[in-house]
Design a protein around this motif. Sequence first.
Motif, PDB file in Angstrom:
ATOM      1  N   ALA A  13     -15.399  -3.441   3.794  1.00 56.98           N
ATOM      2  CA  ALA A  13     -14.093  -2.850   3.533  1.00 56.98           C
ATOM      3  C   ALA A  13     -14.103  -1.840   2.393  1.00 56.98           C
ATOM      4  CB  ALA A  13     -13.061  -3.945   3.269  1.00 56.98           C
TER       5      ALA A  13
ATOM      6  N   PHE B 216      -5.815  -1.938   0.079  1.00 61.06           N
ATOM      7  CA  PHE B 216      -6.166  -1.379   1.384  1.00 61.06           C
ATOM      8  C   PHE B 216      -7.376  -2.100   1.972  1.00 61.06           C
ATOM      9  CE2 PHE B 216      -8.286   1.899   4.054  1.00 61.06           C
ATOM     10  CZ  PHE B 216      -7.274   2.075   4.985  1.00 61.06           C
ATOM     11  N   ALA B 217      -8.376  -2.407   1.138  1.00 64.07           N
ATOM     12  CA  ALA B 217      -9.545  -3.134   1.615  1.00 64.07           C
ATOM     13  C   ALA B 217      -9.148  -4.514   2.135  1.00 64.07           C
ATOM     14  CB  ALA B 217     -10.576  -3.252   0.495  1.00 64.07           C
TER      15      ALA B 217
ATOM     16  N   VAL C  99       0.844  -1.193   0.000  1.00 61.15           N
ATOM     17  CA  VAL C  99       0.000   0.000   0.000  1.00 61.15           C
ATOM     18  C   VAL C  99       0.880   1.244   0.000  1.00 61.15           C
ATOM     19  CG1 VAL C  99      -1.672   1.360   1.321  1.00 61.15           C
ATOM     20  CG2 VAL C  99      -1.947  -1.124   1.137  1.00 61.15           C
TER      21      VAL C  99
ATOM     22  N   ALA D  59     -10.807   4.295   9.134  1.00 59.47           N
ATOM     23  CA  ALA D  59     -11.189   3.156   8.299  1.00 59.47           C
ATOM     24  C   ALA D  59     -11.121   1.859   9.105  1.00 59.47           C
ATOM     25  CB  ALA D  59     -10.280   3.078   7.079  1.00 59.47           C
TER      26      ALA D  59
ATOM     27  N   THR E 104     -13.009   1.989   2.912  1.00 56.27           N
ATOM     28  CA  THR E 104     -11.926   2.523   2.075  1.00 56.27           C
ATOM     29  C   THR E 104     -12.350   3.822   1.412  1.00 56.27           C
ATOM     30  OG1 THR E 104     -11.077   0.297   1.642  1.00 56.27           O
ATOM     31  CG2 THR E 104     -10.437   2.037   0.108  1.00 56.27           C
ATOM     32  N   GLU E 105     -13.566   3.874   0.916  1.00 55.75           N
ATOM     33  CA  GLU E 105     -14.063   5.085   0.269  1.00 55.75           C
ATOM     34  C   GLU E 105     -14.070   6.263   1.238  1.00 55.75           C
ATOM     35  OE1 GLU E 105     -15.578   7.983  -2.162  1.00 55.75           O
ATOM     36  OE2 GLU E 105     -14.656   6.060  -2.699  1.00 55.75           O
TER      37      GLU E 105
ATOM     38  N   ARG F  62      -6.983   0.699  -3.765  1.00 53.97           N
ATOM     39  CA  ARG F  62      -8.199   0.479  -2.980  1.00 53.97           C
ATOM     40  C   ARG F  62      -8.332  -0.997  -2.608  1.00 53.97           C
ATOM     41  NH1 ARG F  62     -12.754   4.173  -3.313  1.00 53.97           N
ATOM     42  NH2 ARG F  62     -12.243   6.066  -4.479  1.00 53.97           N
TER      43      ARG F  62
ATOM     44  N   LEU G  98      -4.258   6.169  -3.088  1.00 53.99           N
ATOM     45  CA  LEU G  98      -5.218   5.272  -2.466  1.00 53.99           C
ATOM     46  C   LEU G  98      -6.548   5.236  -3.216  1.00 53.99           C
ATOM     47  CD1 LEU G  98      -5.508   3.344  -0.071  1.00 53.99           C
ATOM     48  CD2 LEU G  98      -6.468   5.227   1.249  1.00 53.99           C
ATOM     49  N   GLU G  99      -6.851   6.262  -4.003  1.00 52.14           N
ATOM     50  CA  GLU G  99      -8.124   6.255  -4.721  1.00 52.14           C
ATOM     51  C   GLU G  99      -8.058   5.476  -6.030  1.00 52.14           C
ATOM     52  OE1 GLU G  99      -9.546  10.067  -5.950  1.00 52.14           O
ATOM     53  OE2 GLU G  99      -7.554  10.817  -6.463  1.00 52.14           O
TER      54      GLU G  99
ATOM     55  N   ARG H  39     -14.323  -0.596   9.978  1.00 55.99           N
ATOM     56  CA  ARG H  39     -14.355  -2.024   9.618  1.00 55.99           C
ATOM     57  C   ARG H  39     -14.470  -2.911  10.851  1.00 55.99           C
ATOM     58  NH1 ARG H  39     -16.079  -5.824   8.066  1.00 55.99           N
ATOM     59  NH2 ARG H  39     -15.181  -7.508   6.789  1.00 55.99           N
TER      60      ARG H  39
ATOM     61  N   LEU I  59      -7.832  -4.113   5.586  1.00 57.09           N
ATOM     62  CA  LEU I  59      -8.921  -3.924   6.547  1.00 57.09           C
ATOM     63  C   LEU I  59      -9.588  -5.252   6.883  1.00 57.09           C
ATOM     64  CD1 LEU I  59     -10.634  -0.665   5.194  1.00 57.09           C
ATOM     65  CD2 LEU I  59      -8.957  -0.866   7.038  1.00 57.09           C
TER      66      LEU I  59
END
Length: 437
Positions: free
Chosen positions: A421, A229-230, A209, A410, A425-426, A226, A220-221, A414, A233
């Motif tokens: 997730a 990162f999800a 990440v 985040a 993340t959003e 994403r 991250l977007e 979660r 989580l």
Amino acid sequence: MFDHDKRSAGAQRRRITKALGAAALTGLAAPFVNAQQKTLRFLNCEPGRDNVRAMKVAAAEYERATGVRVVVDTVPPDQVYDKLQASISAGTPYDISGLIFVAHVVLLAQANKLVPLTELMNRHKWGPRIRFPVKGQDYWYPYDYNFCWMYYRKDLFEQKGLKVPTSWDQVLDNAKALTDGQRFGISHPIGSNGAGQWMSIGYMWADGVKLLDDKFALLLETPAMRQKFAAYLDFMKKLSPSMPPGMSQALFATVIGQYSGNQAAMVPYAGRLMEVLEDRSPELAGKTGFFMYPDSAGKQVAVNHGYDGWVVVDTPMREESMKFMAWFTENQYINFLHSAPLHFQPPRMDVYDDRRWRAHPLIEKHGELVDFMRSILTRDDVVIRSVDTEGPAPDVRPGKMFESFGIMEALQNRLLKDMPAPEATELAVRKLKAALA
């Protein structure tokens, strides 16, 4: 709170200011007053008893050798930038100061309030990701790394037939196996504080990440990031049943207490943990091992970055300050490191081979840990990252992301709210974008 943990319980370790930008620099425009001749003022941000003593001994030795008096004032690390800024605003600036946040160095350097230390830095070879130049000049002399890695109970691993984990699945299996009665398998703070953001995100760095690209745009977007990162989580969600209750309120000392009190079998920390164990539970120190945060596939590992350093302020005493720094970093630096021998990990590579540094009893006793710490700097498969050092160069924008605690929110969404997730993340993307704006 452990009295020798330098971080206050209610404060964030790294804080820029309540208002960044022009408002934060207003006080820096105040003119300097004439410093008292042959007196240097040093603002120390290491309040431990041994740390303060080391600085005062150095000050006394320097005065004996040169006739220049060095007055050492000490504040907690979370207060040092405000104290330094206030002294500049009042026209009575400190000549030398500790700083614990690269964003503070950037702000002061951009305001032309610091003296370049590039020549002094160039005298030695440094470890990775520790020189933070601003427009090609070093304004900050790092005195230690504060990496965060994982500790574990070797005796419990042996009893359960466990191996040191090299993947997320192995961390999960070990944590589950070690959760027994009043003892939990692992501990990770998840609150919106410096403890959580230092101790709990190493897994995501290991798994690739990244938050910012080479133009400070939010990576991250992007879809790929994403997804990574999800996945992190979701991993932490699976890990949470093996954690003690109340981890959203946990701080630095909480984790030390959980490990030393046999309440958690795996915990994150830096060298400070071993110093605490030697002081309070020496038998447990001998049963303690360590490893870095693994990735999901067992291919690479990570530590969360941490650092501390000194700056020289541009005052009428700048030449005397530079003379002191040159003397101190050659003659008293190792004595200073010995005031927290395992926690103050040297960023200067020459120190690891210096027999004076290695002569400390704890460094001699814990040679395996010292070799492990050194390997962080030399292994190709080690990722060293932190929110506040993201991006292509030192900048205040990663500091703003750090203070937003978007990553920690985040995790809370979660783990505590059972939010999916992708949705968590959003929300993190939105929070970090707002901080960057």
